[in-house]
Design an enzyme around this catalytic site. Structure first.
Site, PDB file in Angstrom:
ATOM      1  N   ARG A  68       0.851  -1.187   0.000  1.00 41.01           N
ATOM      2  CA  ARG A  68       0.000   0.000   0.000  1.00 41.01           C
ATOM      3  C   ARG A  68       0.890   1.241   0.000  1.00 41.01           C
ATOM      4  NH1 ARG A  68       2.259   2.447   3.332  1.00 41.01           N
ATOM      5  NH2 ARG A  68       2.171   2.283   5.603  1.00 41.01           N
ATOM      6  N   LYS A  70       0.739   5.221   1.004  1.00 44.92           N
ATOM      7  CA  LYS A  70      -0.061   6.196   1.749  1.00 44.92           C
ATOM      8  C   LYS A  70      -0.633   7.244   0.795  1.00 44.92           C
ATOM      9  CE  LYS A  70       1.732   6.489   6.505  1.00 44.92           C
ATOM     10  NZ  LYS A  70       0.426   6.318   7.154  1.00 44.92           N
ATOM     11  N   SER A  74      -2.952  11.329   3.976  1.00 44.30           N
ATOM     12  CA  SER A  74      -2.387  10.643   5.137  1.00 44.30           C
ATOM     13  C   SER A  74      -0.982  11.144   5.448  1.00 44.30           C
ATOM     14  CB  SER A  74      -2.354   9.132   4.895  1.00 44.30           C
ATOM     15  OG  SER A  74      -3.658   8.602   4.794  1.00 44.30           O
ATOM     16  N   LYS A 137       3.579  -5.913  21.396  1.00 46.38           N
ATOM     17  CA  LYS A 137       3.041  -4.705  22.007  1.00 46.38           C
ATOM     18  C   LYS A 137       2.108  -5.096  23.160  1.00 46.38           C
ATOM     19  CE  LYS A 137       3.221  -1.550  18.026  1.00 46.38           C
ATOM     20  NZ  LYS A 137       2.436  -0.629  17.175  1.00 46.38           N
ATOM     21  N   GLU A 164       8.739   0.484   4.227  1.00 40.75           N
ATOM     22  CA  GLU A 164       8.482  -0.317   5.417  1.00 40.75           C
ATOM     23  C   GLU A 164       8.000  -1.701   5.005  1.00 40.75           C
ATOM     24  OE1 GLU A 164       6.230   0.381   9.580  1.00 40.75           O
ATOM     25  OE2 GLU A 164       4.885   0.127   7.866  1.00 40.75           O
TER      26      GLU A 164
END
Length: 250
Positions: A68, A70, A74, A137, A164
């Site tokens: 994807r 951005k 965004s 997390k 990323e």
């Protein structure tokens, strides 16, 4: 088609301002296009690995590849949120997830192996690693995140672009997709009961990953996936979850 109000506003803008607006638009499009090309480069590298596994090996650790880019909205929103200077150099240095690639694997060991095979390539420079598999997390999120820099060869010369890459198992990906939908539905104001349920589900997914990999090894033995080539300062995943910067010779 422009509205009447927009047309009237446009008519009040002088020619020089219009030229500057067009120049900014063109520069913005070129800026975003570099990230698309960088994303395409990483996808190509991963697709080559996946096809090679299909043809030359008995086992393919890559189940799925998605990507994807951005949206400009965004990027601007993140720029404002982080207080980034409104220039392309500052955005490129600070916003490192404009281009994103996600790799889905069957097992946890596959995620680390794909990381090794990708980052061992000589034209890949690792900027940062966050190991949320070894150190999830607090909400239970697990994934291996790596920011890589790849060269994009344009008519004006090579341009380094940050991409990323998220590497996770099928179970991790399913959980992350569900979490995203829940947060979207509740506009990030998720009831505590649901948050607790998500955390519990994350632990269940992690246990499932361990059990499925153990069963796979009992039936098939250890996966025969080739080792990453030895490269100078070849990076390996962080086991303590800390961030790391590492330069790899290009």
């Amino acid at each position: 088609m422009l509205t009447a109000r927009a047309q009237r506003t446009l008519e009040t803008i002088d020619g020089q301002t219009l030229d500057e607006m067009r120049a900014l638009r063109d520069e913005t499009e070129r800026f975003m296009l570099r990230y698309k090309f960088g994303m395409d480069e990483v996808i190509t590298k991963l697709s080559i690995l996946r096809e090679e596994f299909n043809q030359a090996h008995d086992y393919n650790p890559i189940e799925h590849i998605s990507s994807r880019l951005k949206s400009l909205d965004s990027v601007v929103a993140k720029m404002v949120r982080k207080g980034i200077e409104p220039d392309f150099a500052s955005i490129a240095e600070t916003v490192t997830d404009i281009a994103g690639v996600r790799v889905t694997c069957s097992f946890v060991s596959d995620a680390y192996r794909i990381f090794e095979l990708l980052t061992a390539q000589r034209d890949i420079r690792v900027l940062k690693v966050k190991d949320y598999i070894a150190n999830p997390k607090p909400n239970g999120y697990q994934s291996l995140h790596v920011i890589v820099e790849v060269p994009v060869f344009l008519s004006t010369g090579p341009q380094p672009v940050a991409v990323e890459v998220q590497i996770r198992t099928i179970a991790m990906d399913f959980w992350a997709s569900l979490e995203h939908k829940i947060y979207y539905k509740y506009d990030r104001q998720v009831p505590q009961e649901l948050l607790d349920g998500l955390t519990d589900a994350a632990h269940t997914a992690a246990e499932l990953d361990v059990r499925m990999e153990r069963l796979h090894r009992e039936v098939h033995g250890p996966a025969q996936v080739p080792e990453a080539p030895q490269a100078p300062e070849a990076p390996r995943p962080l086991r303590d979850g800390a961030e790391r910067s590492r330069n790899v010779a290009i």
